[in-house]
Scaffold this active site. Sequence first.
Site, mmCIF file in Angstrom:
data_model
loop_
_atom_site.group_PDB
_atom_site.id
_atom_site.type_symbol
_atom_site.label_atom_id
_atom_site.label_comp_id
_atom_site.label_asym_id
_atom_site.label_seq_id
_atom_site.Cartn_x
_atom_site.Cartn_y
_atom_site.Cartn_z
ATOM 1 N N GLU A 183 7.772 -13.984 -26.867
ATOM 2 C CA GLU A 183 8.282 -12.935 -26.962
ATOM 3 C C GLU A 183 9.380 -12.842 -25.987
ATOM 4 O O GLU A 183 10.385 -12.310 -26.050
ATOM 5 C CB GLU A 183 7.352 -11.550 -27.018
ATOM 6 C CG GLU A 183 7.990 -10.372 -27.273
ATOM 7 C CD GLU A 183 6.989 -9.240 -27.451
ATOM 8 O OE1 GLU A 183 7.005 -8.105 -27.249
ATOM 9 O OE2 GLU A 183 5.530 -9.838 -27.410
ATOM 10 N N HIS A 204 24.593 -27.015 -18.358
ATOM 11 C CA HIS A 204 23.670 -26.904 -19.722
ATOM 12 C C HIS A 204 23.393 -28.360 -20.282
ATOM 13 O O HIS A 204 24.443 -29.026 -20.411
ATOM 14 C CB HIS A 204 24.117 -26.041 -20.683
ATOM 15 C CG HIS A 204 24.099 -24.283 -20.131
ATOM 16 N ND1 HIS A 204 24.660 -23.313 -20.634
ATOM 17 C CD2 HIS A 204 23.510 -24.030 -19.015
ATOM 18 C CE1 HIS A 204 24.417 -22.284 -19.964
ATOM 19 N NE2 HIS A 204 23.722 -22.580 -18.767
ATOM 20 N N GLU A 215 23.137 -29.101 -23.412
ATOM 21 C CA GLU A 215 24.090 -29.271 -24.512
ATOM 22 C C GLU A 215 25.243 -29.992 -24.141
ATOM 23 O O GLU A 215 25.713 -30.806 -24.602
ATOM 24 C CB GLU A 215 24.466 -27.842 -25.128
ATOM 25 C CG GLU A 215 23.265 -27.196 -25.790
ATOM 26 C CD GLU A 215 22.295 -26.218 -25.017
ATOM 27 O OE1 GLU A 215 21.783 -25.236 -25.496
ATOM 28 O OE2 GLU A 215 22.642 -26.151 -23.657
ATOM 29 N N CYS A 223 23.801 -20.995 -25.615
ATOM 30 C CA CYS A 223 24.533 -19.750 -24.957
ATOM 31 C C CYS A 223 25.799 -19.596 -25.703
ATOM 32 O O CYS A 223 26.272 -20.735 -26.472
ATOM 33 C CB CYS A 223 24.730 -19.901 -23.473
ATOM 34 S SG CYS A 223 25.832 -21.281 -23.016
ATOM 35 N N CYS A 266 28.067 -22.865 -24.803
ATOM 36 C CA CYS A 266 27.859 -24.164 -25.383
ATOM 37 C C CYS A 266 27.862 -23.992 -26.929
ATOM 38 O O CYS A 266 28.174 -25.169 -27.532
ATOM 39 C CB CYS A 266 26.197 -24.287 -25.058
ATOM 40 S SG CYS A 266 25.828 -24.894 -23.293
#
Length: 222
Positions: free
Chosen positions: A60, A96, A98, A126, A129
């Site tokens: 969560e 990142h 990615e 994000c 990316c």
Amino acid sequence: KMAEKQEEPSNAQNGEPDNAEEGEGKKKKKVKREDLPPFEIVTGERLPAIFFKFQFRNVEYSSGRNKTFLCYVVETQGKEAAMSRGYLEDEHAAAHAEMAFFNTILPTCQAGARHDVTWYVSSSPCVTCAQRICEALRKNKGLRLTIMVGRLFMWEEPEMQAALRSMKEAGCKLRIMKPQDFEYVWKNFVEQEEGEEAKSFVPWEDIQENFLYYEEKLAEIL
């Protein structure tokens, strides 16, 4: 109501669990953010089990989960069929995983061939990316990308929702990881202790419930 909250990374965590095993904690010195060296992308074939259990958990709240772990499978269909796999993680918040995939992994694949790429990522990309993914798919017509994500990153933000939709429009397949997908990553991308038989994947308590929650949210966004 369940919501994905991205908190500022604490210096001590650097993306690792608060209760990381003693050995892990001692290896890394606490450093001020401004003292961090330029970002470094960590690559390899298998990631430590402690990172998987913490970073991939489809929870969560994502407190402390400020790295991206990206496991990839590249199936190349060209003059020679080939398959490669591995994982990337971003060591600091500056870059990142990615981006690193497009900068370091994809260029090593056969030029002009078709590449079916599957990512298993701890959280969805994000906005920046997502834009890079769209550019890559538009430029490279032989690239097919499926992204399996553990959690949705900041999905309540309108800008993030638009980015996810733009990825779909560019031809990217976005999916939420099911319990079976986590098990696949465990078997294929997580280090097993030497001398031990491979430990079976143990699902966490709310894995199915959280999968259904995020799947519903993604369907609403897309």
